[in-house]
Design a protein around this motif. Structure first.
Motif, PDB file in Angstrom:
ATOM      1  N   ARG A   1     -13.811  11.304   0.763  1.00 55.61           N
ATOM      2  CA  ARG A   1     -13.638  11.097  -0.455  1.00 55.61           C
ATOM      3  C   ARG A   1     -12.465  10.211  -0.185  1.00 55.61           C
ATOM      4  NH1 ARG A   1     -17.184  10.816  -4.556  1.00 55.61           N
ATOM      5  NH2 ARG A   1     -17.436  13.287  -4.299  1.00 55.61           N
ATOM      6  N   GLN A   2     -11.436  11.475  -0.094  1.00 59.59           N
ATOM      7  CA  GLN A   2     -10.328  11.361  -0.563  1.00 59.59           C
ATOM      8  C   GLN A   2      -9.092  10.749   0.677  1.00 59.59           C
ATOM      9  OE1 GLN A   2      -9.114  14.904  -0.256  1.00 59.59           O
ATOM     10  NE2 GLN A   2      -8.265  15.378  -3.126  1.00 59.59           N
ATOM     11  N   ALA A   3     -10.387  10.637   2.439  1.00 63.04           N
ATOM     12  CA  ALA A   3     -10.057  10.473   3.060  1.00 63.04           C
ATOM     13  C   ALA A   3     -10.515   8.044   2.948  1.00 63.04           C
ATOM     14  CB  ALA A   3     -10.301  10.209   4.030  1.00 63.04           C
ATOM     15  N   ILE A   4     -11.471   8.015   2.346  1.00 62.61           N
ATOM     16  CA  ILE A   4     -11.405   6.502   1.812  1.00 62.61           C
ATOM     17  C   ILE A   4     -10.934   6.185   1.374  1.00 62.61           C
ATOM     18  CG2 ILE A   4     -13.272   4.936   1.429  1.00 62.61           C
ATOM     19  CD1 ILE A   4     -15.652   7.422   2.121  1.00 62.61           C
ATOM     20  N   ALA A   5     -10.326   6.826  -0.058  1.00 63.94           N
ATOM     21  CA  ALA A   5      -8.898   5.804  -0.964  1.00 63.94           C
ATOM     22  C   ALA A   5      -8.412   6.117  -0.756  1.00 63.94           C
ATOM     23  CB  ALA A   5      -9.331   6.829  -2.255  1.00 63.94           C
ATOM     24  N   ALA A   6      -7.012   6.735   1.202  1.00 63.73           N
ATOM     25  CA  ALA A   6      -6.039   7.123   1.571  1.00 63.73           C
ATOM     26  C   ALA A   6      -5.772   6.218   2.247  1.00 63.73           C
ATOM     27  CB  ALA A   6      -6.037   8.430   2.154  1.00 63.73           C
ATOM     28  N   TYR A   7      -7.406   5.785   2.740  1.00 62.69           N
ATOM     29  CA  TYR A   7      -7.432   4.338   4.475  1.00 62.69           C
ATOM     30  C   TYR A   7      -7.469   3.355   3.267  1.00 62.69           C
ATOM     31  CZ  TYR A   7      -9.590   0.892   8.068  1.00 62.69           C
ATOM     32  OH  TYR A   7      -9.572   0.833   8.857  1.00 62.69           O
ATOM     33  N   GLN A   8      -8.529   3.260   2.503  1.00 59.51           N
ATOM     34  CA  GLN A   8      -8.045   2.131   1.549  1.00 59.51           C
ATOM     35  C   GLN A   8      -6.529   1.528   0.770  1.00 59.51           C
ATOM     36  OE1 GLN A   8     -10.896   2.400  -0.883  1.00 59.51           O
ATOM     37  NE2 GLN A   8     -12.545   1.933   0.230  1.00 59.51           N
ATOM     38  N   ALA A   9      -5.636   2.251   0.673  1.00 60.26           N
ATOM     39  CA  ALA A   9      -4.636   2.507   0.140  1.00 60.26           C
ATOM     40  C   ALA A   9      -2.896   1.966   1.417  1.00 60.26           C
ATOM     41  CB  ALA A   9      -4.181   3.758  -0.846  1.00 60.26           C
ATOM     42  N   LEU A  10      -3.646   2.335   2.440  1.00 61.83           N
ATOM     43  CA  LEU A  10      -2.444   2.183   4.201  1.00 61.83           C
ATOM     44  C   LEU A  10      -2.551   0.916   3.836  1.00 61.83           C
ATOM     45  CD1 LEU A  10      -3.751   5.187   6.306  1.00 61.83           C
ATOM     46  CD2 LEU A  10      -1.272   4.630   4.762  1.00 61.83           C
ATOM     47  N   ASP A  11      -3.612   0.070   3.418  1.00 65.95           N
ATOM     48  CA  ASP A  11      -3.570  -1.810   3.624  1.00 65.95           C
ATOM     49  C   ASP A  11      -2.352  -1.937   2.741  1.00 65.95           C
ATOM     50  OD1 ASP A  11      -4.714  -1.552   6.045  1.00 65.95           O
ATOM     51  OD2 ASP A  11      -6.109  -2.294   5.214  1.00 65.95           O
ATOM     52  N   ALA A  12      -2.385  -1.389   1.241  1.00 64.88           N
ATOM     53  CA  ALA A  12      -1.802  -1.840  -0.054  1.00 64.88           C
ATOM     54  C   ALA A  12      -0.121  -1.470   0.253  1.00 64.88           C
ATOM     55  CB  ALA A  12      -1.659  -1.329  -1.166  1.00 64.88           C
ATOM     56  N   LEU A  13       0.160  -0.661   0.864  1.00 63.14           N
ATOM     57  CA  LEU A  13       1.576  -0.412   1.362  1.00 63.14           C
ATOM     58  C   LEU A  13       2.959  -1.604   1.962  1.00 63.14           C
ATOM     59  CD1 LEU A  13       1.489   3.103   2.750  1.00 63.14           C
ATOM     60  CD2 LEU A  13       2.717   2.492   0.366  1.00 63.14           C
ATOM     61  N   PRO A  14       3.906  -1.403   1.517  1.00 58.30           N
ATOM     62  CA  PRO A  14       4.336  -2.707   2.341  1.00 58.30           C
ATOM     63  C   PRO A  14       5.109  -2.626   3.921  1.00 58.30           C
ATOM     64  CG  PRO A  14       5.662  -1.762   0.732  1.00 58.30           C
ATOM     65  CD  PRO A  14       4.124  -1.183   0.704  1.00 58.30           C
ATOM     66  N   LYS A  15       5.363  -3.395   4.125  1.00 55.63           N
ATOM     67  CA  LYS A  15       6.035  -2.953   5.912  1.00 55.63           C
ATOM     68  C   LYS A  15       6.713  -1.927   5.905  1.00 55.63           C
ATOM     69  CE  LYS A  15       7.685  -5.500  10.108  1.00 55.63           C
ATOM     70  NZ  LYS A  15       8.714  -4.569  10.428  1.00 55.63           N
ATOM     71  N   ILE A  16       6.213  -0.915   6.484  1.00 57.43           N
ATOM     72  CA  ILE A  16       7.542   0.740   6.475  1.00 57.43           C
ATOM     73  C   ILE A  16       8.344   0.267   7.576  1.00 57.43           C
ATOM     74  CG2 ILE A  16       8.379   2.057   6.973  1.00 57.43           C
ATOM     75  CD1 ILE A  16       6.364   1.804   4.556  1.00 57.43           C
ATOM     76  N   PRO A  17      10.513  -0.130   7.878  1.00 55.32           N
ATOM     77  CA  PRO A  17      10.664  -0.743   8.412  1.00 55.32           C
ATOM     78  C   PRO A  17      11.233   0.665   9.357  1.00 55.32           C
ATOM     79  CG  PRO A  17      12.138  -0.482   6.785  1.00 55.32           C
ATOM     80  CD  PRO A  17      10.826  -0.312   6.127  1.00 55.32           C
ATOM     81  N   ASN A  18      11.272   1.633   9.350  1.00 57.03           N
ATOM     82  CA  ASN A  18      11.446   2.905   9.571  1.00 57.03           C
ATOM     83  C   ASN A  18      10.187   2.947  10.915  1.00 57.03           C
ATOM     84  OD1 ASN A  18      11.428   5.664  11.031  1.00 57.03           O
ATOM     85  ND2 ASN A  18      13.124   6.720   9.790  1.00 57.03           N
ATOM     86  N   GLY A  19      10.073   3.153  12.555  1.00 55.99           N
ATOM     87  CA  GLY A  19       9.432   2.591  13.762  1.00 55.99           C
ATOM     88  C   GLY A  19       9.218   3.950  14.078  1.00 55.99           C
ATOM     89  N   LYS A  20       9.323   4.594  13.208  1.00 54.59           N
ATOM     90  CA  LYS A  20       8.659   6.391  13.390  1.00 54.59           C
ATOM     91  C   LYS A  20       7.936   6.709  12.394  1.00 54.59           C
ATOM     92  CE  LYS A  20       9.642  11.600  13.780  1.00 54.59           C
ATOM     93  NZ  LYS A  20      10.827  12.522  13.400  1.00 54.59           N
ATOM     94  N   ILE A  21       8.251   6.301  11.067  1.00 58.25           N
ATOM     95  CA  ILE A  21       7.185   5.731   9.763  1.00 58.25           C
ATOM     96  C   ILE A  21       5.986   5.271   9.904  1.00 58.25           C
ATOM     97  CG2 ILE A  21       7.274   6.220   7.743  1.00 58.25           C
ATOM     98  CD1 ILE A  21       8.974   8.281   8.807  1.00 58.25           C
ATOM     99  N   SER A  22       6.248   3.835  10.036  1.00 60.26           N
ATOM    100  CA  SER A  22       5.487   3.101  10.633  1.00 60.26           C
ATOM    101  C   SER A  22       4.208   3.637  11.269  1.00 60.26           C
ATOM    102  CB  SER A  22       6.443   1.972  10.969  1.00 60.26           C
ATOM    103  OG  SER A  22       4.643   0.956  10.810  1.00 60.26           O
ATOM    104  N   TYR A  23       4.634   4.407  12.401  1.00 59.44           N
ATOM    105  CA  TYR A  23       3.563   4.833  13.618  1.00 59.44           C
ATOM    106  C   TYR A  23       2.756   5.867  13.103  1.00 59.44           C
ATOM    107  CZ  TYR A  23       1.667   6.343  18.156  1.00 59.44           C
ATOM    108  OH  TYR A  23       1.398   6.965  18.552  1.00 59.44           O
ATOM    109  N   THR A  24       4.065   6.903  12.101  1.00 60.00           N
ATOM    110  CA  THR A  24       2.663   7.625  12.203  1.00 60.00           C
ATOM    111  C   THR A  24       2.118   7.492  10.740  1.00 60.00           C
ATOM    112  OG1 THR A  24       5.057   8.937  12.513  1.00 60.00           O
ATOM    113  CG2 THR A  24       2.981  10.420  10.238  1.00 60.00           C
ATOM    114  N   LEU A  25       2.279   6.813   9.652  1.00 56.60           N
ATOM    115  CA  LEU A  25       1.499   5.684   9.253  1.00 56.60           C
ATOM    116  C   LEU A  25       0.006   5.484   9.892  1.00 56.60           C
ATOM    117  CD1 LEU A  25       3.779   4.947   6.933  1.00 56.60           C
ATOM    118  CD2 LEU A  25       2.165   7.276   6.438  1.00 56.60           C
TER     119      LEU A  25
END
Length: 125
Positions: free
Chosen positions: A8-32
């Motif tokens: 249940r939490q995974a589905i919500a998190a997966y959908q929420a990841l698309d709502a994040l703005p572009k993350i300029p930090n390459g390492k953080i962007s890769y991890t996400l």
């Protein structure tokens, strides 16, 4: 360390990841992105199992649509709830909110509070 959550939490998190703005930090962007890919695998597997359960418990109505008969609604709902409560684990550390923001105060207002709430196991303070 790893990230543990229910489907249940995974589905919500997966959908929420698309709502994040572009993350300029390459390492953080890769991890996400990595976490998002793993979440997607679990979401797809859940969807397959949900469709299978629907096929098994449903009948076709006069218009050819699949419907759950009244006598099976509770069992169907219980089975879905059981699936949504399955715990999954992603072998990656959660990302720190300060790293996501990267010291850039302009990023913070772009992330809606409900998005952060749904990502609370992926992005931590």
């Amino acid at each position: 360390m790893s990230i543990k959550m229910t489907l249940r939490q995974a589905i919500a998190a997966y959908q929420a990841l698309d709502a994040l703005p572009k993350i300029p930090n390459g390492k953080i962007s890769y991890t996400l992105g990595y976490i998002g890919d793993k979440l997607e695998q679990h979401v797809r597997q859940f969807d397959k199992q949900r469709q299978k359960l629907t096929r098994e418990m449903s009948e076709q109505d006069k218009e050819g649509k699949r419907v759950i008969p009244a006598g099976k609604v509770e069992a169907f709902s219980d089975a879905l709830e059981d699936m949504l409560d399955v715990e999954i684990e992603i072998s990656r550390d959660p990302v720190k909110l300060t790293d996501v923001l990267g010291g850039n105060p302009e990023v913070a207002p772009q992330i809606e509070p409900n998005v952060l709430r749904r990502l609370q196991l992926v992005i931590v303070e």
